[in-house]
Design a protein around this motif. Structure first.
Motif, PDB file in Angstrom:
ATOM      1  N   VAL A  42      28.703  -9.500  28.372  1.00 10.39           N
ATOM      2  CA  VAL A  42      30.047  -9.572  28.959  1.00 10.39           C
ATOM      3  C   VAL A  42      30.254  -8.410  29.933  1.00 10.39           C
ATOM      4  O   VAL A  42      30.827  -8.584  31.018  1.00 10.39           O
ATOM      5  N   LYS A  56      26.947 -16.102  31.598  1.00 13.58           N
ATOM      6  CA  LYS A  56      26.918 -15.248  30.394  1.00 13.58           C
ATOM      7  C   LYS A  56      25.786 -15.674  29.460  1.00 13.58           C
ATOM      8  O   LYS A  56      25.110 -14.828  28.862  1.00 13.58           O
ATOM      9  N   TYR A  81      28.350  -9.106  33.093  1.00 13.98           N
ATOM     10  CA  TYR A  81      29.010 -10.182  33.842  1.00 13.98           C
ATOM     11  C   TYR A  81      30.249  -9.659  34.571  1.00 13.98           C
ATOM     12  O   TYR A  81      30.505 -10.006  35.729  1.00 13.98           O
TER      13      TYR A  81
END
Length: 258
Positions: free
Chosen positions: A135, A176, A138
């Motif tokens: 995360v 992801k 990303y």
């Protein structure tokens, strides 16, 4: 055709655009020839008697319109297919235009994540840690694209294009998932792996072209979507004459029975 011109101008700044046009022309030619052969073979079914003369005239237009439409949509499909192949073949060329700021900001975010005292990574399992890192990477990817999109020149145009293709929850999930897959393959999920070792492995992965791989995967997925939409649009248009011919056969059979 607007989308073809846009991506032609962008991709043409990185590699020879003639390969895209050649692939598109080959696809268009093959689709046109196949469509011509099919309408000739099916001419008796297409020209079945209609209840009105103007419907029969419309049926004659199928011999021209269907091959042209097949060639047009195959041209667009072949163009994007050629772009996908070229990106895979010249990934090193595209990689040179990925700013170093991607790696720098991602490394800083990961270091901050591992050095955080409160809510740190020491209490997370390997699975949770990889999800958290994914995360974070990303988020850095999206933020950096936003910054680079405002830049002038080719890098700004490329970042702007990438930013547009990132929109959507579906692609966000795929990116992801891809990041998580790369981290899992390179680092593993063994619980005995320490946070320090993971931090070192992640840093190595970032410097090994992680963002290039993400970008290529993202563009490939986006172009696949365009190809799929082109195919669906053509099939929907093709359904119109197919339904008309089917109705003509049905009405003729009812007339003959009567």
């Amino acid at each position: 055709m607007k989308s073809v011109v846009e991506y032609f101008n962008l991709a043409g700044q990185f590699t020879n655009p003639a390969t895209f046009i050649w692939g598109a022309l080959v696809s268009a030619f093959l689709a046109f020839v196949v469509a011509v052969i099919l309408v000739i073979l099916l001419r008796k079914r297409i020209l079945v008697d209609r209840s009105h003369k103007w419907l029969r005239y419309i049926a004659y237009t199928y011999f021209f319109l269907l091959p042209v439409l097949a060639g047009f949509f195959a041209f667009k499909w072949g163009f994007f297919n050629s772009v996908r192949k070229d990106i895979q073949a010249h990934r090193k060329v595209y990689a040179k235009h990925v700013p170093a700021i991607f790696d720098e900001q991602a490394t800083a975010a990961i270091n901050a994540l591992f050095s955080a005292k409160e809510g740190g990574v020491s209490r997370l399992s390997s699975n949770q840690l990889i999800d958290t890192v994914g995360v974070a990477i990303y988020n850095v990817y999206g933020q950096t694209l936003t910054q680079q999109a405002a830049a002038a020149g080719v890098k700004g145009q490329l970042a702007s294009f990438m930013l547009r293709t990132t929109k959507g929850a579906g692609l966000s999930f795929i990116i992801k998932k891809y990041i998580r897959q790369l981290l899992t393959e390179k680092i593993g999920l063994q619980e005995e792996v320490s946070a320090e070792v993971m931090q070192t492995e992640i840093a190595t992965l970032l410097k090994g072209g992680l963002f290039v791989n993400i970008a290529i995967m993202q563009v490939d997925h986006f172009l696949k979507g365009l190809q799929k939409s082109i195919l669906i649009t053509f099939l929907l248009i093709l359904a119109i004459p197919c339904i008309e011919v089917a109705i003509a056969h049905y009405l003729l059979s009812r007339k003959l029975k009567a």
